[in-house]
Write a protein that holds these residues in place. Sequence first.
Motif, short mmCIF file in Angstrom:
data_model
loop_
_atom_site.label_atom_id
_atom_site.label_comp_id
_atom_site.label_asym_id
_atom_site.label_seq_id
_atom_site.Cartn_x
_atom_site.Cartn_y
_atom_site.Cartn_z
N GLU A 75 -10.29 2.65 -1.21
CA GLU A 75 -10.55 4.04 -1.59
C GLU A 75 -10.52 4.21 -3.11
O GLU A 75 -11.33 4.95 -3.66
N ARG A 76 -9.60 3.51 -3.78
CA ARG A 76 -9.57 3.58 -5.25
C ARG A 76 -10.86 2.99 -5.83
O ARG A 76 -11.43 3.54 -6.78
N ALA A 77 -11.31 1.88 -5.26
CA ALA A 77 -12.54 1.26 -5.76
C ALA A 77 -13.73 2.19 -5.57
O ALA A 77 -14.58 2.32 -6.46
N LEU A 78 -13.80 2.86 -4.43
CA LEU A 78 -14.90 3.78 -4.18
C LEU A 78 -14.84 4.96 -5.15
O LEU A 78 -15.87 5.41 -5.65
N THR A 79 -13.64 5.44 -5.45
CA THR A 79 -13.47 6.54 -6.41
C THR A 79 -13.91 6.10 -7.80
O THR A 79 -14.61 6.83 -8.51
N ARG A 80 -13.52 4.90 -8.20
CA ARG A 80 -13.96 4.38 -9.51
C ARG A 80 -15.48 4.28 -9.57
O ARG A 80 -16.10 4.69 -10.55
N LEU A 81 -16.08 3.74 -8.53
CA LEU A 81 -17.52 3.52 -8.54
C LEU A 81 -18.31 4.82 -8.60
O LEU A 81 -19.35 4.90 -9.25
N SER A 82 -17.82 5.84 -7.92
CA SER A 82 -18.60 7.08 -7.81
C SER A 82 -18.27 8.10 -8.89
O SER A 82 -19.10 8.95 -9.22
N PHE A 83 -17.06 8.03 -9.46
CA PHE A 83 -16.61 9.10 -10.35
C PHE A 83 -16.40 8.65 -11.79
O PHE A 83 -16.41 9.48 -12.70
N LEU A 84 -16.21 7.36 -12.01
CA LEU A 84 -15.84 6.85 -13.33
C LEU A 84 -16.78 5.73 -13.76
O LEU A 84 -17.14 4.87 -12.96
N GLY A 85 -17.16 5.76 -15.03
CA GLY A 85 -17.90 4.66 -15.62
C GLY A 85 -17.06 4.04 -16.73
O GLY A 85 -16.33 4.74 -17.42
N PHE A 86 -17.15 2.73 -16.91
CA PHE A 86 -16.29 2.03 -17.86
C PHE A 86 -17.12 1.27 -18.90
O PHE A 86 -18.10 0.61 -18.56
N VAL A 87 -16.67 1.38 -20.16
CA VAL A 87 -17.25 0.61 -21.26
C VAL A 87 -16.09 -0.04 -22.00
O VAL A 87 -15.15 0.65 -22.41
N PHE A 88 -16.16 -1.35 -22.19
CA PHE A 88 -15.07 -2.08 -22.83
C PHE A 88 -15.53 -2.67 -24.17
O PHE A 88 -16.73 -2.76 -24.45
N GLN A 89 -14.57 -3.09 -24.96
CA GLN A 89 -14.90 -3.63 -26.28
C GLN A 89 -15.81 -4.85 -26.16
O GLN A 89 -16.77 -4.99 -26.91
N PHE A 90 -15.51 -5.72 -25.22
CA PHE A 90 -16.28 -6.95 -25.06
C PHE A 90 -17.18 -6.88 -23.83
O PHE A 90 -17.22 -7.76 -23.02
N HIS A 91 -17.81 -5.80 -23.64
CA HIS A 91 -18.86 -5.44 -22.68
C HIS A 91 -18.74 -6.06 -21.29
O HIS A 91 -19.09 -5.46 -20.29
N PHE A 92 -18.26 -7.30 -21.18
CA PHE A 92 -18.08 -7.98 -19.88
C PHE A 92 -19.36 -7.99 -19.04
O PHE A 92 -19.32 -7.84 -17.82
N LEU A 93 -20.49 -8.20 -19.69
CA LEU A 93 -21.73 -8.43 -18.95
C LEU A 93 -21.70 -9.83 -18.36
O LEU A 93 -21.16 -10.76 -18.96
N LEU A 94 -22.27 -9.99 -17.19
CA LEU A 94 -22.28 -11.30 -16.55
C LEU A 94 -23.39 -12.15 -17.15
O LEU A 94 -24.57 -11.79 -17.06
N PRO A 95 -23.04 -13.28 -17.79
CA PRO A 95 -24.04 -14.03 -18.56
C PRO A 95 -25.14 -14.65 -17.72
O PRO A 95 -26.23 -14.90 -18.22
N GLU A 96 -24.87 -14.89 -16.43
CA GLU A 96 -25.87 -15.54 -15.59
C GLU A 96 -26.91 -14.55 -15.03
O GLU A 96 -27.91 -14.97 -14.44
#
Length: 251
Positions: free
Chosen positions: A79-100
């Motif tokens: 339920e926390r994961a669903l709340t994060r996905l639907s209500f919150l967006g995250f941007v971090f200093q080191f972007h954490f994009l998946l290189p592949e």
Amino acid sequence: MTTPLIEARHVTRILSGVVPTTLVRDVSLSIGAREFVAITGPSGSGKSSLLYLLGLLDLPTEGEVLINGRATAHMDEKERALTRLSFLGFVFQFHFLLPEFTVLDNVRLPMRALGQLSSAAMRERAAHLLDALGLADHMHKRPDQLSGGQRQRVAVARALANEPPVILADEPTGSLDSKASGQVFDLLHELVEEHGKTVVAVTHDMGLAERMQRHIELLDGRVVADEAHANVTPLTEPRSNSVHNASDSPS
């Protein structure tokens, strides 16, 4: 009375260990719609720890966090994961994009996790966001083929993928040069002013913090100041591309 989008009630986070460490101490605050909030403080003051608690990436030892009026203390991880996905967006200093993955596929990841759109609609929305952020010519590249500023804009597009009302950013300009920092700041400002988002950003850059609408300062895990500022003005020239109408893509 309007319900806060995020509310912390007497939140404390203690890191267990041989010598327990208190990261956040008895913090109470509320964040409403269309706010542009800076969280600052010296190293070790609890800035990122507080942001992770507000974003349900960590759980308080004491107190509680409410999201849009809903208590989260008794939510299970799904339920926390669903709340994060639907209500919150995250941007971090080191972007954490998946290189592949390609840029386009990185932006589609939150939509795939939420599972509410068809494959075609996810692709169209991701492409629309990247185009709005001036990255239309880069969507089939991999992250290591982009500049730091471009990668951070991809991270913002990914944060917007599920149209969340709140964006939480942890040092979003910390690894960028001054020009790219200004562009990212202006993009976050645009999300608030033109698209009605709430943006909460941890930053060590006091110049940026003073230009945001609200400034929360932490010291030793406690809130020691919470001030409103005057209207914010962009740091750079207007971009040719805009996030304008990004919310009009398929949903």
